[in-house]
Structures are given as C-alpha cells and as structure tokens.
Scaffold this active site. Sequence first.
Site, PDB file in Angstrom:
ATOM      1  N   GLU A  26      25.112 -56.622  57.469  1.00 21.45           N
ATOM      2  CA  GLU A  26      24.817 -55.365  58.437  1.00 21.45           C
ATOM      3  C   GLU A  26      23.582 -54.654  57.668  1.00 21.45           C
ATOM      4  OE1 GLU A  26      28.190 -52.907  59.216  1.00 21.45           O
ATOM      5  OE2 GLU A  26      26.819 -51.084  59.685  1.00 21.45           O
ATOM      6  N   LYS A  53      34.483 -50.903  65.346  1.00 17.84           N
ATOM      7  CA  LYS A  53      34.621 -50.475  63.701  1.00 17.84           C
ATOM      8  C   LYS A  53      35.536 -49.244  63.594  1.00 17.84           C
ATOM      9  CE  LYS A  53      31.267 -48.192  61.288  1.00 17.84           C
ATOM     10  NZ  LYS A  53      29.996 -48.493  60.238  1.00 17.84           N
ATOM     11  N   THR A 105      24.611 -48.305  61.798  1.00 18.17           N
ATOM     12  CA  THR A 105      24.064 -47.150  61.960  1.00 18.17           C
ATOM     13  C   THR A 105      23.175 -46.986  63.252  1.00 18.17           C
ATOM     14  OG1 THR A 105      23.820 -46.803  59.690  1.00 18.17           O
ATOM     15  CG2 THR A 105      23.177 -44.871  60.609  1.00 18.17           C
ATOM     16  N   ARG A 139      19.195 -46.774  57.865  1.00 20.61           N
ATOM     17  CA  ARG A 139      19.111 -45.449  57.091  1.00 20.61           C
ATOM     18  C   ARG A 139      17.891 -45.523  56.223  1.00 20.61           C
ATOM     19  NH1 ARG A 139      25.740 -45.586  55.244  1.00 20.61           N
ATOM     20  NH2 ARG A 139      26.494 -46.246  57.341  1.00 20.61           N
TER      21      ARG A 139
HETATM   22  C1  3PG Z   1      29.442 -47.631  57.090  1.00 20.61           C
HETATM   23  O1  3PG Z   1      28.502 -47.144  57.731  1.00 20.61           O
HETATM   24  O2  3PG Z   1      30.220 -48.423  57.612  1.00 20.61           O
HETATM   25  C2  3PG Z   1      29.769 -46.825  55.991  1.00 20.61           C
HETATM   26  O3  3PG Z   1      28.762 -45.962  55.384  1.00 20.61           O
HETATM   27  C3  3PG Z   1      30.135 -47.907  54.708  1.00 20.61           C
HETATM   28  O4  3PG Z   1      30.859 -47.213  53.783  1.00 20.61           O
HETATM   29  P1  3PG Z   1      31.193 -47.285  52.387  1.00 20.61           P
HETATM   30  O5  3PG Z   1      29.724 -46.985  51.764  1.00 20.61           O
HETATM   31  O6  3PG Z   1      32.031 -46.231  52.074  1.00 20.61           O
HETATM   32  O7  3PG Z   1      31.545 -48.758  52.067  1.00 20.61           O
END
Ligand code: 3PG
Length: 218
Positions: A49, A137, A77, A53
């Site tokens: 994924e 999710k 995102t 960002r």
């Molecule tokens: C996401 O978008 O799924 C999270 O930001 C991932 O979270 P993590 O950086 O705590 O693994």
Amino acid sequence: MQQVLRSWRHSPEKVLKASPIIPVLVVDEVKDAIPLARALLEGGISVLEITLRSSAALEAIMTIRNEVPEAMVGAGTVLNPEDLYGVEKAGALFAISPGITPGLLEASFKASIPLIPGVSTVSELMLGLEAGLQVFKFFPAEAAGGVRMLSALKGPFPKVKFCPTGGINGENFLEYLALDNVISVGGSWVAPREFIRRGRWGEISAMVKEALMVAGRG
Ligand code: 3PG
C-alpha cells in the site's frame, strides 16, 4: 445511498488474503519505488500500500504497476472521490482509506478497483455495511481499542472482516492475527519511511522475512 453491483477484478478479501502483513508505505522519491517493491517481494510480501502522503505517491504506484507486475500495488490515505479516481487512473489495484464517508462510498460504486474504508466505531461500520461492504480497515487500531474492540465487534457483526492498522508492530501483530475476524494487519514497521529514504533494501527484506517467520508464514 444508491447501491450498484460492483465488478471489481480483485475483491477486498483477495487483496487482504494476499499477505498476513500489508506494508503501509511512504515513498518520497519515485526512484525508490522499484527497489522497494523488489525488496518486499524478496522478503516474501507481494501486496503493498503506497500512501498518498507524498507528492511522489501516484507516480510510484504507476511505476510499480508497470515495472513490477508481480507486485499487487494499491493506494492508501485515499481521502475523497478525487483521490480514488486518481489512484485508479495511476493503476492502483485497490484503495484504502483511513475513514469512511458517504461521498467516498458513492465514488467506490463507480470505481473499477475495490475500496477498503477505515472504521473505528460501530456506526461507521454500519454505514459501510449499508453500502454492501463486509471488509474494512480498522484504524487507528491501537488507539481505537485494539484487540479488545475487534473481539467485541465479533458478536454483532460475525461476518465482518478487518485489516487493523495504526500502532501495529513486531510486538503486537500476532495478537491481531490470532483473531478470526482479522484477515491481515497493516503497518509501516516492516518498511519505515526512513529506511526507504536511505535505500536500506536488504534490511527491509530481512524485516519482512522475520515478520513472516514469526507469523508462521515464512
Ligand atoms: C495507516 O495509514 O494505516 C497507518 O498510518 C499505519 O500506521 P503505523 O505507521 O502505526 O503502522
């Protein structure tokens, strides 16, 4: 909300079943896209994924789709319909959003790729169920109740499956994978942004191998 039959090439279940761990990635430079995808494949993970960002995200998705066809590349995102259509155009095979909105759900009816929206409350989950979804999710997993919350959701929603992400790491991911309503977990810990920036591909492969071995899938 209008609901139509979806004709996705990959189902959300298929995406999440492709690996017990979905790496959540920030790619700051397009040049890192191919070595990153190869490092993950070398470690044993073929689904990834790329989050929206960074300004390089869409091109990174496009590059991996074209150059590393054995990788199942999706986008994370995804915040609104424009993002969804943008990642679809870039070649993402699936889209993941941190939350759920009527606009995004409506857009997903028209998209050719599956959307896996994020939920952290019962009402958000019910909004997704109304739109015909069964796979979500769970975000931000640790902050939103973690394993206890997911266990509690099993009672009223026995058919729903989750990919928890947010605060998941090498210490706690097995507790999540042990839940029967969890298909896979997502997280950045197997390929942190800083490691990608510095091109630490061997270490990323090693971290992925280690995590899969711990999960009993190595
Ligand atoms: C996401 O978008 O799924 C999270 O930001 C991932 O979270 P993590 O950086 O705590 O693994």
